[in-house]
Design a protein around this motif. Sequence first.
Motif, mmCIF file in Angstrom:
data_model
loop_
_atom_site.group_PDB
_atom_site.id
_atom_site.type_symbol
_atom_site.label_atom_id
_atom_site.label_comp_id
_atom_site.label_asym_id
_atom_site.label_seq_id
_atom_site.Cartn_x
_atom_site.Cartn_y
_atom_site.Cartn_z
ATOM 1 N N SER A 63 32.862 -5.955 42.048
ATOM 2 C CA SER A 63 34.245 -5.908 42.246
ATOM 3 C C SER A 63 34.680 -4.490 42.719
ATOM 4 O O SER A 63 35.573 -4.159 43.445
ATOM 5 N N CYS A 64 33.884 -3.273 42.112
ATOM 6 C CA CYS A 64 34.049 -1.948 42.353
ATOM 7 C C CYS A 64 33.744 -1.955 43.754
ATOM 8 O O CYS A 64 34.301 -1.092 44.457
ATOM 9 N N LEU A 65 32.593 -2.429 44.228
ATOM 10 C CA LEU A 65 32.059 -2.187 45.722
ATOM 11 C C LEU A 65 33.109 -2.570 46.549
ATOM 12 O O LEU A 65 33.216 -1.915 47.646
ATOM 13 N N LEU A 66 33.642 -3.675 46.520
ATOM 14 C CA LEU A 66 34.504 -4.348 47.473
ATOM 15 C C LEU A 66 35.507 -3.435 47.404
ATOM 16 O O LEU A 66 36.224 -3.202 48.315
ATOM 17 N N ALA A 67 36.364 -2.767 46.261
ATOM 18 C CA ALA A 67 37.274 -2.145 45.991
ATOM 19 C C ALA A 67 37.252 -0.764 46.786
ATOM 20 O O ALA A 67 37.924 -0.106 47.633
ATOM 21 N N CYS A 68 36.092 -0.342 46.802
ATOM 22 C CA CYS A 68 35.614 1.110 47.238
ATOM 23 C C CYS A 68 35.743 0.937 49.050
ATOM 24 O O CYS A 68 36.213 1.608 49.692
ATOM 25 N N LEU A 69 35.060 -0.187 49.325
ATOM 26 C CA LEU A 69 35.130 -0.482 50.940
ATOM 27 C C LEU A 69 36.514 -0.797 51.397
ATOM 28 O O LEU A 69 36.838 -0.235 52.469
ATOM 29 N N GLU A 70 37.314 -1.397 50.589
ATOM 30 C CA GLU A 70 38.882 -1.459 50.900
ATOM 31 C C GLU A 70 39.596 -0.206 50.945
ATOM 32 O O GLU A 70 40.153 -0.095 52.041
ATOM 33 N N THR A 71 39.156 0.796 50.109
ATOM 34 C CA THR A 71 39.804 2.033 50.325
ATOM 35 C C THR A 71 39.418 2.674 51.509
ATOM 36 O O THR A 71 40.065 3.391 52.193
ATOM 37 N N VAL A 72 37.894 2.608 51.763
ATOM 38 C CA VAL A 72 37.593 3.198 52.964
ATOM 39 C C VAL A 72 38.333 2.685 54.527
ATOM 40 O O VAL A 72 38.720 3.372 55.206
ATOM 41 N N ARG A 73 38.427 1.326 54.354
ATOM 42 C CA ARG A 73 39.060 0.760 55.659
ATOM 43 C C ARG A 73 40.537 1.254 55.662
ATOM 44 O O ARG A 73 41.087 1.613 56.700
ATOM 45 N N ILE A 74 41.252 1.357 54.432
ATOM 46 C CA ILE A 74 42.610 2.096 54.507
ATOM 47 C C ILE A 74 42.713 3.427 55.018
ATOM 48 O O ILE A 74 43.295 3.560 55.772
ATOM 49 N N LEU A 75 41.832 4.201 54.340
ATOM 50 C CA LEU A 75 41.638 5.500 54.822
ATOM 51 C C LEU A 75 41.210 5.739 56.238
ATOM 52 O O LEU A 75 41.701 6.701 56.829
ATOM 53 N N SER A 76 40.318 4.907 56.723
ATOM 54 C CA SER A 76 39.821 5.157 58.038
ATOM 55 C C SER A 76 40.863 4.916 59.032
ATOM 56 O O SER A 76 40.606 5.103 60.273
ATOM 57 N N ARG A 77 42.145 4.595 58.798
ATOM 58 C CA ARG A 77 43.213 4.200 59.657
ATOM 59 C C ARG A 77 43.753 5.623 60.013
ATOM 60 O O ARG A 77 44.462 5.715 61.175
ATOM 61 N N ASP A 78 43.531 6.787 59.149
ATOM 62 C CA ASP A 78 44.222 7.922 59.406
ATOM 63 C C ASP A 78 43.232 8.724 60.389
ATOM 64 O O ASP A 78 42.208 9.418 59.862
ATOM 65 N N LYS A 79 43.435 8.934 61.514
ATOM 66 C CA LYS A 79 42.422 9.698 62.566
ATOM 67 C C LYS A 79 42.240 11.138 62.089
ATOM 68 O O LYS A 79 41.374 11.774 62.587
ATOM 69 N N ASP A 80 43.333 11.670 61.397
ATOM 70 C CA ASP A 80 43.082 13.102 61.063
ATOM 71 C C ASP A 80 42.365 13.462 59.641
ATOM 72 O O ASP A 80 42.112 14.274 58.964
ATOM 73 N N CYS A 81 41.914 12.301 59.190
ATOM 74 C CA CYS A 81 41.132 12.439 57.549
ATOM 75 C C CYS A 81 39.937 11.635 57.702
ATOM 76 O O CYS A 81 39.721 10.761 56.662
ATOM 77 N N LEU A 82 39.259 11.665 58.707
ATOM 78 C CA LEU A 82 38.055 11.033 58.844
ATOM 79 C C LEU A 82 36.781 11.548 58.413
ATOM 80 O O LEU A 82 35.506 10.969 58.697
ATOM 81 N N ASP A 83 36.742 12.997 58.297
ATOM 82 C CA ASP A 83 35.471 13.972 58.057
ATOM 83 C C ASP A 83 34.650 13.089 56.783
ATOM 84 O O ASP A 83 33.383 13.234 57.064
ATOM 85 N N PRO A 84 35.123 12.538 55.865
ATOM 86 C CA PRO A 84 34.174 12.073 54.819
ATOM 87 C C PRO A 84 33.462 11.020 55.114
ATOM 88 O O PRO A 84 32.643 10.607 54.762
ATOM 89 N N PHE A 85 33.846 10.218 56.297
ATOM 90 C CA PHE A 85 33.229 8.907 56.974
ATOM 91 C C PHE A 85 32.404 9.101 58.105
ATOM 92 O O PHE A 85 31.775 8.171 58.459
ATOM 93 N N ILE A 86 32.234 10.287 58.809
ATOM 94 C CA ILE A 86 31.687 10.533 60.118
ATOM 95 C C ILE A 86 30.646 11.371 59.964
ATOM 96 O O ILE A 86 29.686 11.479 61.031
ATOM 97 N N SER A 87 29.780 11.429 58.932
ATOM 98 C CA SER A 87 28.519 11.937 58.798
ATOM 99 C C SER A 87 27.380 10.961 58.864
ATOM 100 O O SER A 87 27.833 9.817 58.987
#
Length: 587
Positions: A63-87
């Motif tokens: 359940s925690c894993l799925l919640a984390c990935l859902e958060t990443v999906r929501i945050l990755s909609r913001d093109k100005d805040c992608l630095d944590p995800f593009i390494s």
Amino acid sequence: MNMDLQVVIEQMETGDQDVALAALQSFNKEMNQCFTFSRGEEQDRQHLGELVVSFLNRELQPSCLLACLETVRILSRDKDCLDPFISISAMSTLARYAGIAMDGTATPAHSQLEENQEGEGGECGDAAEVSGSVVKESSPSENPDQEVIVEALKSICNILLHSQTGQVVAAELQLIKGVAERLKQCHDPTWSHEIRFFDLRLTFLLTALRVDVRAQLAQELHGICLLGNQLDATLGLSWPDSLETARAGSEDIPPEELPPLSREQTELAMEILKILFNITFDTHKRKVDEEEAAECRHLGAILRHCLVSCADGEERTEEFHSHTVNLLGNLPMPCLDVLLMPKVQQGSIEYMGVNMDAVNMLLEFMEKRLDRGHKLKETLLPSLNLLTESARIHRETRKFLRSKVLPPLRDVTNRPEVGDALRNKIVRLMTHIDTDVKDCAAEFLFILCKESVSRFIKYTGYGNAAGLLAARGLLRGGRDSGIYSEDEDSETEEYRQAKAHINPVTGVVEEDQPNPMEGMTEEQKEYEAMKLVRMFDKLSRNNIIQPMQLSLDGRMREMTPEDLHKLSHNPLSQSDEPANSGDEDEP
């Protein structure tokens, strides 16, 4: 954004999964439909993204894993805040959860790139240092839950859509290979519709945004064959003959009586068609070998099935057919003989013993786009170009299209561009403001006339035809270099009786007009002619107009002041052409 990000961050920083789960579930519920973000909280969103990625590198309860990935999906909609995800580390983590990570992709070959990136977790790098295939299920960070796979795929798609760096990293990590491995399992019922759809959406984005990935899928991964099989499985086809398709279990039912494709089938099929369009974009421009030609013909047979199939609703069907037509235009034209191969059955449109269902569907699709009149260059030209090139190569197609578009001429009282017949509509396009539309329409009719100038003028009028004829050096008449059979141009009785009275410029019989020079003496006529020549000369010298003259090669050329001077002294004279060895006056 009403959610207090500081509170969520503080709860995430505790490191406790239960506390983090409650915070993320609350955040995800409130932000699930949010697609615009306030600039004032950019740093907080970046920090939250870093915390979520660090959680994903731990062993998590489902359940925690799925919640984390859902958060990443929501945050990755913001093109100005992608630095944590593009390494490389973060993208590798997401790829493993999506089930498409390739082992060995973040090893020493990429170490220098990793050193230049910040915010990476150590566990991800260790997990990648194995051999070179898709990560097996024994990996502790891989979860077989399909919801997890879907969320990870959605996040990667968002990242690719908004970040060029993310696109580079995805190519470095060879994600296309991981997706291709799963695409090979197209007949496996294990994978849900959502996984199949986002696998295809990810593939589409990679091939649309990265030329190197496009080439890799097409060549190294045999993309035409791979995606052709995917389309075959999606549509549920059977093959009564080597290049003839039917819907499995309904082989004896005519295509027009089959139920429409389901919404899920249509969604998957359109994604596949878009990917195939990307990887075949230059196929028609180069020579293909026998193996590739066989793949294209096999694909063409599937596309024929797409053309005669319906989706759920008229709008959806037109979109489905539009993607099909776009892809057909990429295939080598000789391979499109498969459109004519199915046997003539009851209810089929037959012409010269050939099944014309697919060609007729293309013609109807083209006319529908033409009638709509919206963005003709984007919506009309793919189908019009396809019909033109098919008619150029396939004799039966040309004859069928000519019977539909240019039937024997009976109406000689209305101009070719006036009326609601398909010929009238296409002739109107020959004077369209967009050059590409104008040229394509003229080319189509010229091919249907077997590139015969006299026949072309007969159906369009010299005024409408002049642009194409001038461009090809055919203003003096004749025929272009195409090779066509010697069938006769049948004339109706109506046309034969009126032929001598037809104005070739307008293409119709016109009422006799009074002669403006009637009653003038020869001196007065010559005076008016000289006056007109001097007016042209004056306009030309002031660069207001550029007089043109038909040269001996059938092309237009600029008239020089010397030419106008000669005409002013002798209005009936022809300009002398420079000597050109091998050129002779036509009789």
